[in-house]
Design an enzyme around this catalytic site. Structure first.
Site, PDB file in Angstrom:
ATOM      1  CB  THR A 137     -24.395 -28.422  20.622  1.00  0.00           C
ATOM      2  OG1 THR A 137     -25.288 -29.349  20.291  1.00  0.00           O
ATOM      3  CG2 THR A 137     -24.726 -27.080  19.809  1.00  0.00           C
ATOM      4  CD  GLU A 138     -17.087 -28.598  18.300  1.00  0.00           C
ATOM      5  OE1 GLU A 138     -16.940 -27.815  17.354  1.00  0.00           O
ATOM      6  OE2 GLU A 138     -16.728 -29.614  18.610  1.00  0.00           O
ATOM      7  CB  CYS A 243     -26.272 -40.736  22.643  1.00  0.00           C
ATOM      8  SG  CYS A 243     -24.937 -41.537  22.785  1.00  0.00           S
ATOM      9  NE  ARG A 248     -32.508 -36.134  17.923  1.00  0.00           N
ATOM     10  CZ  ARG A 248     -31.986 -36.335  16.728  1.00  0.00           C
ATOM     11  NH1 ARG A 248     -32.114 -37.699  15.923  1.00  0.00           N
ATOM     12  NH2 ARG A 248     -31.139 -35.596  16.445  1.00  0.00           N
ATOM     13  NE  ARG A 273     -61.662 -13.133  33.210  1.00  0.00           N
ATOM     14  CZ  ARG A 273     -61.593 -11.930  33.855  1.00  0.00           C
ATOM     15  NH1 ARG A 273     -61.510 -11.894  35.211  1.00  0.00           N
ATOM     16  NH2 ARG A 273     -61.456 -10.855  33.314  1.00  0.00           N
ATOM     17  CD  GLU A 368     -31.413 -34.663  21.934  1.00  0.00           C
ATOM     18  OE1 GLU A 368     -31.107 -35.396  21.120  1.00  0.00           O
ATOM     19  OE2 GLU A 368     -30.549 -34.975  23.198  1.00  0.00           O
TER      20      GLU A 368
HETATM   21  P1  TGC Z   1     -25.651 -39.091   8.346  1.00  0.00           P
HETATM   22  O1  TGC Z   1     -24.352 -39.421   7.300  1.00  0.00           O
HETATM   23  O2  TGC Z   1     -26.871 -38.815   7.841  1.00  0.00           O
HETATM   24  O3  TGC Z   1     -25.288 -40.267   9.446  1.00  0.00           O
HETATM   25  C1  TGC Z   1     -24.171 -40.972   9.792  1.00  0.00           C
HETATM   26  C2  TGC Z   1     -24.290 -42.389  10.295  1.00  0.00           C
HETATM   27  O4  TGC Z   1     -25.283 -42.252  11.274  1.00  0.00           O
HETATM   28  C3  TGC Z   1     -26.600 -42.910  11.001  1.00  0.00           C
HETATM   29  N1  TGC Z   1     -27.714 -42.041  11.618  1.00  0.00           N
HETATM   30  C4  TGC Z   1     -28.281 -42.591  12.833  1.00  0.00           C
HETATM   31  N2  TGC Z   1     -28.183 -43.662  13.612  1.00  0.00           N
HETATM   32  C5  TGC Z   1     -28.617 -43.855  14.792  1.00  0.00           C
HETATM   33  N3  TGC Z   1     -29.434 -42.749  15.110  1.00  0.00           N
HETATM   34  C6  TGC Z   1     -29.833 -41.803  14.633  1.00  0.00           C
HETATM   35  N4  TGC Z   1     -30.541 -40.761  14.908  1.00  0.00           N
HETATM   36  C7  TGC Z   1     -28.984 -41.485  13.231  1.00  0.00           C
HETATM   37  N5  TGC Z   1     -29.001 -40.603  12.442  1.00  0.00           N
HETATM   38  C8  TGC Z   1     -28.242 -40.830  11.249  1.00  0.00           C
HETATM   39  C9  TGC Z   1     -26.805 -42.784   9.609  1.00  0.00           C
HETATM   40  O5  TGC Z   1     -27.559 -43.885   9.228  1.00  0.00           O
HETATM   41  C10 TGC Z   1     -25.432 -43.095   9.114  1.00  0.00           C
HETATM   42  O6  TGC Z   1     -24.881 -44.499   9.304  1.00  0.00           O
HETATM   43  P2  TGC Z   1     -23.923 -45.103   8.322  1.00  0.00           P
HETATM   44  O7  TGC Z   1     -23.947 -46.671   8.922  1.00  0.00           O
HETATM   45  O8  TGC Z   1     -24.305 -45.110   6.977  1.00  0.00           O
HETATM   46  O9  TGC Z   1     -22.560 -44.562   8.615  1.00  0.00           O
HETATM   47  O10 TGC Z   1     -25.028 -37.900   9.221  1.00  0.00           O
HETATM   48  P3  TGC Z   1     -24.854 -36.285   9.131  1.00  0.00           P
HETATM   49  O11 TGC Z   1     -23.596 -35.960   9.664  1.00  0.00           O
HETATM   50  O12 TGC Z   1     -25.266 -35.892   7.511  1.00  0.00           O
HETATM   51  O13 TGC Z   1     -26.254 -35.714  10.050  1.00  0.00           O
HETATM   52  C11 TGC Z   1     -27.522 -36.339   9.975  1.00  0.00           C
HETATM   53  C12 TGC Z   1     -28.322 -35.268  10.984  1.00  0.00           C
HETATM   54  C13 TGC Z   1     -28.226 -34.137  10.329  1.00  0.00           C
HETATM   55  C14 TGC Z   1     -29.746 -35.991  10.805  1.00  0.00           C
HETATM   56  C15 TGC Z   1     -27.743 -35.384  12.221  1.00  0.00           C
HETATM   57  O14 TGC Z   1     -26.476 -34.629  12.465  1.00  0.00           O
HETATM   58  C16 TGC Z   1     -28.670 -34.788  13.406  1.00  0.00           C
HETATM   59  O15 TGC Z   1     -29.548 -35.376  13.809  1.00  0.00           O
HETATM   60  N6  TGC Z   1     -28.487 -33.383  13.753  1.00  0.00           N
HETATM   61  C17 TGC Z   1     -29.178 -32.873  14.900  1.00  0.00           C
HETATM   62  C18 TGC Z   1     -28.662 -32.543  15.748  1.00  0.00           C
HETATM   63  C19 TGC Z   1     -28.918 -32.718  17.150  1.00  0.00           C
HETATM   64  O16 TGC Z   1     -30.039 -33.328  17.284  1.00  0.00           O
HETATM   65  N7  TGC Z   1     -28.016 -32.333  18.348  1.00  0.00           N
HETATM   66  C20 TGC Z   1     -28.387 -32.694  19.543  1.00  0.00           C
HETATM   67  C21 TGC Z   1     -27.471 -32.314  20.682  1.00  0.00           C
HETATM   68  S1  TGC Z   1     -27.823 -33.021  22.261  1.00  0.00           S
HETATM   69  C22 TGC Z   1     -29.088 -31.861  22.690  1.00  0.00           C
HETATM   70  O17 TGC Z   1     -29.556 -31.339  22.071  1.00  0.00           O
HETATM   71  C23 TGC Z   1     -29.360 -32.388  24.270  1.00  0.00           C
HETATM   72  S2  TGC Z   1     -30.584 -31.487  24.872  1.00  0.00           S
HETATM   73  C24 TGC Z   1     -30.939 -32.455  26.155  1.00  0.00           C
HETATM   74  C25 TGC Z   1     -31.728 -31.795  27.299  1.00  0.00           C
HETATM   75  O18 TGC Z   1     -31.565 -30.831  27.835  1.00  0.00           O
HETATM   76  O19 TGC Z   1     -32.667 -32.584  27.481  1.00  0.00           O
HETATM   77  P1  FAD Z   2     -28.497 -24.017  14.005  1.00  0.00           P
HETATM   78  O1  FAD Z   2     -27.940 -25.367  13.319  1.00  0.00           O
HETATM   79  O2  FAD Z   2     -27.689 -22.816  13.757  1.00  0.00           O
HETATM   80  O3  FAD Z   2     -29.980 -23.802  13.142  1.00  0.00           O
HETATM   81  C1  FAD Z   2     -30.562 -22.504  13.108  1.00  0.00           C
HETATM   82  C2  FAD Z   2     -31.777 -22.686  12.356  1.00  0.00           C
HETATM   83  O4  FAD Z   2     -31.470 -23.151  11.192  1.00  0.00           O
HETATM   84  C3  FAD Z   2     -32.764 -23.556  12.921  1.00  0.00           C
HETATM   85  O5  FAD Z   2     -34.093 -23.354  12.846  1.00  0.00           O
HETATM   86  C4  FAD Z   2     -32.454 -24.725  11.960  1.00  0.00           C
HETATM   87  O6  FAD Z   2     -33.642 -25.813  11.867  1.00  0.00           O
HETATM   88  C5  FAD Z   2     -32.342 -24.276  10.678  1.00  0.00           C
HETATM   89  N1  FAD Z   2     -31.341 -25.164   9.673  1.00  0.00           N
HETATM   90  C6  FAD Z   2     -30.178 -25.573  10.062  1.00  0.00           C
HETATM   91  N2  FAD Z   2     -29.769 -26.334   9.194  1.00  0.00           N
HETATM   92  C7  FAD Z   2     -30.843 -26.472   8.088  1.00  0.00           C
HETATM   93  C8  FAD Z   2     -31.119 -27.241   7.005  1.00  0.00           C
HETATM   94  N3  FAD Z   2     -30.007 -27.994   6.441  1.00  0.00           N
HETATM   95  N4  FAD Z   2     -32.238 -27.308   6.249  1.00  0.00           N
HETATM   96  C9  FAD Z   2     -33.112 -26.240   6.891  1.00  0.00           C
HETATM   97  N5  FAD Z   2     -33.123 -25.702   8.124  1.00  0.00           N
HETATM   98  C10 FAD Z   2     -31.866 -25.692   8.774  1.00  0.00           C
HETATM   99  N6  FAD Z   2     -26.395 -29.606  22.828  1.00  0.00           N
HETATM  100  C11 FAD Z   2     -25.750 -30.635  23.501  1.00  0.00           C
HETATM  101  O7  FAD Z   2     -24.799 -31.181  22.783  1.00  0.00           O
HETATM  102  N7  FAD Z   2     -26.011 -31.062  24.732  1.00  0.00           N
HETATM  103  C12 FAD Z   2     -26.847 -30.656  25.448  1.00  0.00           C
HETATM  104  O8  FAD Z   2     -26.970 -31.016  26.620  1.00  0.00           O
HETATM  105  C13 FAD Z   2     -27.617 -29.377  25.119  1.00  0.00           C
HETATM  106  N8  FAD Z   2     -28.581 -28.819  25.754  1.00  0.00           N
HETATM  107  C14 FAD Z   2     -29.186 -27.699  25.260  1.00  0.00           C
HETATM  108  C15 FAD Z   2     -29.983 -26.952  26.228  1.00  0.00           C
HETATM  109  C16 FAD Z   2     -30.734 -25.819  25.798  1.00  0.00           C
HETATM  110  C17 FAD Z   2     -31.404 -24.995  26.518  1.00  0.00           C
HETATM  111  C18 FAD Z   2     -30.624 -25.434  24.268  1.00  0.00           C
HETATM  112  C19 FAD Z   2     -31.493 -24.369  23.772  1.00  0.00           C
HETATM  113  C20 FAD Z   2     -29.762 -26.120  23.634  1.00  0.00           C
HETATM  114  C21 FAD Z   2     -29.154 -27.276  23.947  1.00  0.00           C
HETATM  115  N9  FAD Z   2     -28.221 -28.103  22.846  1.00  0.00           N
HETATM  116  C22 FAD Z   2     -27.579 -29.091  23.505  1.00  0.00           C
HETATM  117  C23 FAD Z   2     -27.975 -27.477  21.699  1.00  0.00           C
HETATM  118  C24 FAD Z   2     -29.179 -27.780  20.643  1.00  0.00           C
HETATM  119  O9  FAD Z   2     -29.028 -29.319  20.475  1.00  0.00           O
HETATM  120  C25 FAD Z   2     -29.040 -27.208  19.422  1.00  0.00           C
HETATM  121  O10 FAD Z   2     -29.229 -26.069  19.874  1.00  0.00           O
HETATM  122  C26 FAD Z   2     -29.540 -27.624  18.248  1.00  0.00           C
HETATM  123  O11 FAD Z   2     -29.202 -28.753  17.865  1.00  0.00           O
HETATM  124  C27 FAD Z   2     -29.800 -26.778  17.072  1.00  0.00           C
HETATM  125  O12 FAD Z   2     -28.560 -26.098  16.955  1.00  0.00           O
HETATM  126  P2  FAD Z   2     -28.247 -24.458  16.688  1.00  0.00           P
HETATM  127  O13 FAD Z   2     -28.938 -23.799  17.824  1.00  0.00           O
HETATM  128  O14 FAD Z   2     -26.925 -24.323  16.349  1.00  0.00           O
HETATM  129  O15 FAD Z   2     -28.952 -24.089  15.479  1.00  0.00           O
END
Ligand code: TGC
Ligand code: FAD
Length: 389
Positions: A137-138, A243, A248, A273, A368
């Site tokens: 995330t950025e 990953c 997730r 209570r 996630e």
């Molecule tokens: P898109 O064009 O849909 O996909 C690119 C390619 O990737 C494939 N794909 C996946 N493959 C494996 N697993 C998945 N979950 C996949 N999702 C998509 C897709 O089929 C495609 O493959 P190919 O062969 O056709 O090239 O990519 P997009 O850029 O449009 O984005 C898709 C989207 C929006 C679903 C994805 O960017 C997304 O999941 N966004 C959410 C971001 C997110 O979850 N960030 C998490 C950051 S890490 C974190 O939060 C850690 S918290 C940890 C903690 O403290 O516990």
């Molecule tokens: P945004 O993407 O700006 O979204 C804001 C709102 O808009 C949300 O409600 C979202 O659902 C909505 N939205 C966005 N796009 C759409 C759309 N197309 N349609 C409808 N609604 C939309 N990231 C890492 O990489 N590594 C980590 O270890 C990590 N740890 C974290 C720990 C904590 C405590 C927290 C809070 C976050 C962490 N994250 C980490 C980041 C996390 O993955 C992001 O916060 C998350 O993916 C959402 O991104 P954002 O907060 O920028 O929200």
């Protein structure tokens, strides 16, 4: 503290092996004895209980579903899920620590790393002697990580990294960061080691949620990363998304632990209570709330076991993981809020775990992939129409 027996309304234990039950019970005991007594203090002070790391490692909870070859426990995915469920009963911050180390640091090194990277890092990460973090995330790219601007440029013997990551769990603690950056426009994974010139990881302050967890920025200013620290087998954003599936999956299980903690607190409170000369558990509206909790917990437990069995068989798709993460996080947050209602004013006190879980779950529902993103991921899968851009 009374022994915690969990909740198993549908005898889902009959779907578990003796070994899976044993592992769950040993982590449950660890959480009751070592996590719950100290967690509120850490939460209040906004600190992660680092002294638990060696104990967590000794129990084999880091990278627990990875091969024994690297010192890991090589558990099946149901046992791995149960570990995360029990840890999150303690606190989402403890589960987050283990999730990040296992699913977001050890998994990418195991899956995309060279033999040398695996042999060096995995045993150290498994023993908790090195800590990792995952930078995707950025500041301007959260739900849409494909837009990232962190950039790697090829130089003699390595790469020059520039950019910034935000919201990174374990960032300030970490000895190694798995960092995703664009090289010639394509997303690649890099291992950036603590102390590398130009790399800083300041802790983010001011959180009302996940207070017993370290969250950081990662800043890269002309950071030289040697060739040996590029993950050689990544192929674009898809590798980073792979990953996320692992993490997730762990969250889908973990939040059942929060649900169990909130339900247990609410049930005990409702029975003791007294208002209007009766325990509040004897009022129909309270019973409706408790029944809602039991129903949602039971559904999530059954969903998770099937999810884990599919993961073990190799039939799990990322959209299945999205469905479980989305559903279980939402229900966990609803349950925490309903539990808080049952506890009345006491529900806001840190004498009970409910408000802490509720606040934590706001982050867990967001990170996630937000609830909305998982809706759109599943929506695309069932309709064929991509609706997020
Ligand atoms: P898109 O064009 O849909 O996909 C690119 C390619 O990737 C494939 N794909 C996946 N493959 C494996 N697993 C998945 N979950 C996949 N999702 C998509 C897709 O089929 C495609 O493959 P190919 O062969 O056709 O090239 O990519 P997009 O850029 O449009 O984005 C898709 C989207 C929006 C679903 C994805 O960017 C997304 O999941 N966004 C959410 C971001 C997110 O979850 N960030 C998490 C950051 S890490 C974190 O939060 C850690 S918290 C940890 C903690 O403290 O516990
Ligand atoms: P945004 O993407 O700006 O979204 C804001 C709102 O808009 C949300 O409600 C979202 O659902 C909505 N939205 C966005 N796009 C759409 C759309 N197309 N349609 C409808 N609604 C939309 N990231 C890492 O990489 N590594 C980590 O270890 C990590 N740890 C974290 C720990 C904590 C405590 C927290 C809070 C976050 C962490 N994250 C980490 C980041 C996390 O993955 C992001 O916060 C998350 O993916 C959402 O991104 P954002 O907060 O920028 O929200």
């Amino acid at each position: 503290m009374p022994k915690f027996d969990g909740l198993d309304y549908f005898n889902s234990e009959t779907l578990l092996s003796d070994e899976e039950i044993l592992i769950r019970n040993s982590v449950r005991e660890f959480v009751s004895e070592e996590v719950i007594p100290i967690i509120e203090k850490h939460y209040r002070e906004g600190t992660f209980p680092v002294k638990l790391i060696p104990k967590i490692a000794e129990l084999g909870l880091l990278g627990a579903n990875l091969p024994q070859k690297y010192g890991c426990a090589e558990l099946n995915n149901v046992a791995y899920g149960l570990v995360l469920q029990e840890l999150e009963r303690g606190d989402s911050g403890i589960r987050s620590f283990v999730s990040v180390q296992s699913a977001l640091v050890m998994y990418p090194i195991f899956t995309f790393g060279s033999e040398e990277q695996k042999d060096y890092w995995l045993p150290l990460l498994c023993k908790g002697e090195k800590i990792g973090c995952f930078g995707l995330t950025e500041p301007d790219f959260g739900s849409n990580p494909g837009g990232m601007i962190t950039k790697a440029e090829k130089k003699d013997g390595g790469y020059l990294l520039n950019g910034a990551k935000m919201w990174i769990t374990n960032g300030t603690l970490a000895d190694v960061a798995v960092v995703w950056a664009k090289l010639n426009g394509e997303v690649n994974g890099f291992l950036v080691e603590k102390g590398t010139k130009g790399f800083t990881a300041p802790e983010m302050k001011g959180k009302h949620s996940l207070r017993a967890s370290v969250t950081s920025e990662l800043i890269f200013q002309d950071v030289f990363v040697p060739e040996k620290n590029r993950l050689p087998n990544t192929s674009g954003l898809k590798s980073a998304l792979m990953c996320l599936n692992q993490a997730r999956y762990g969250i889908a299980w973990g939040v059942v632990g929060s649900m169990l903690a909130c339900y247990d607190s609410a049930l005990n409170y409702a029975k003791s209570r007294v208002q209007f000369d009766k325990p509040i558990a004897a009022f129909q509206i309270t019973q409706e709330k408790l029944v809602y909790m039991v129903t949602e917990i039971t559904k999530a437990q059954l969903l998770n076991i099937q999810l884990g069995r599919m993961k073990d068989k190799g039939t799990l798709r990322h959209t299945h993981v999205s469905l479980a993460k989305r559903n279980n996080c939402e229900k966990a947050l609803d349950i925490a809020r309903v539990a808080r209602e049952i506890l009345g004013a006491n529900g806001i006190l840190d004498e009970y775990p409910v408000m802490r879980h509720s606040a934590n779950l706001e982050s867990v529902k967001t990170y996630e992939g937000t609830h909305e993103m998982h809706t759109l991921i599943i929506g695309e899968d069932i309709t064929g129409y991509q609706a997020f851009s």
